[in-house]
Design a protein around this motif. Structure first.
Motif, PDB file in Angstrom:
ATOM      1  N   LEU A  11      33.620  40.438  35.027  1.00  0.00           N
ATOM      2  CA  LEU A  11      35.062  40.600  34.831  1.00  0.00           C
ATOM      3  C   LEU A  11      35.313  41.876  34.047  1.00  0.00           C
ATOM      4  O   LEU A  11      34.679  42.106  33.010  1.00  0.00           O
ATOM      5  CB  LEU A  11      35.609  39.400  34.063  1.00  0.00           C
ATOM      6  N   THR A  91      38.899  43.460  43.484  1.00  0.00           N
ATOM      7  CA  THR A  91      38.350  42.123  43.237  1.00  0.00           C
ATOM      8  C   THR A  91      37.816  41.519  44.523  1.00  0.00           C
ATOM      9  O   THR A  91      38.527  41.454  45.531  1.00  0.00           O
ATOM     10  CB  THR A  91      39.437  41.210  42.637  1.00  0.00           C
ATOM     11  N   GLN A 117      30.122  38.408  42.165  1.00  0.00           N
ATOM     12  CA  GLN A 117      31.567  38.442  41.999  1.00  0.00           C
ATOM     13  C   GLN A 117      31.984  39.590  41.086  1.00  0.00           C
ATOM     14  O   GLN A 117      31.426  39.764  39.986  1.00  0.00           O
ATOM     15  CB  GLN A 117      32.063  37.125  41.409  1.00  0.00           C
ATOM     16  N   THR A 119      35.555  40.847  39.399  1.00  0.00           N
ATOM     17  CA  THR A 119      36.950  40.509  39.175  1.00  0.00           C
ATOM     18  C   THR A 119      37.574  41.565  38.270  1.00  0.00           C
ATOM     19  O   THR A 119      37.043  41.836  37.179  1.00  0.00           O
ATOM     20  CB  THR A 119      37.090  39.126  38.520  1.00  0.00           C
TER      21      THR A 119
END
Length: 122
Positions: A11, A91, A117, A119
């Protein structure tokens, strides 16, 4: 066979940076290119860019040019996707794919990493 293991997602705030790694093992000598893809929720998987394994030639889609840099370290059998100036629209789950075959001039995605992932918060 080639195995690809990705790392480095996470993130980050808009404007920030992340570097993804894709470590290859097995028949790495057979790789001709490493490709990067991403898939955002509810969207199709999208090609992001590529680096040829021996020559280091890179290709990018327009939306990441000037922000993303693909590189590789042949000694470590690892490819990298350096992402700068990240935007919320970046994202997605990011995947690396190894090309062992080239068919009619098109690199085939013969092997895939597990995905990581990324983000980007606004």
């Amino acid at each position: 066979q080639v195995q690809l293991v990705e790392s480095g997602g996470g993130l980050v705030q808009a404007g920030g940076s992340l570097r993804l790694s894709c470590a290859a093992s097995g028949r790495t000598f057979s790789l001709k290119a490493m490709n990067w893809f991403r898939q955002a929720p509810g969207k199709e998987r999208e090609f992001v860019g590529r680096i040829t394994w021996s020559g280091g030639l890179t290709t990018y889609i327009d939306s990441v040019k000037g922000r993303f840099t693909i590189s590789r370290d042949n000694a470590k059998n690892t490819g990298y996707l350096q992402m700068n100036s990240l935007k919320p629209e970046d994202t997605a789950v990011y995947y690396c794919a190894g090309s062992e075959r080239v068919v009619f001039g098109r690199y085939q995605n013969d092997y895939w990493g597990q995905g990581t992932q990324v983000t980007v918060s606004s």
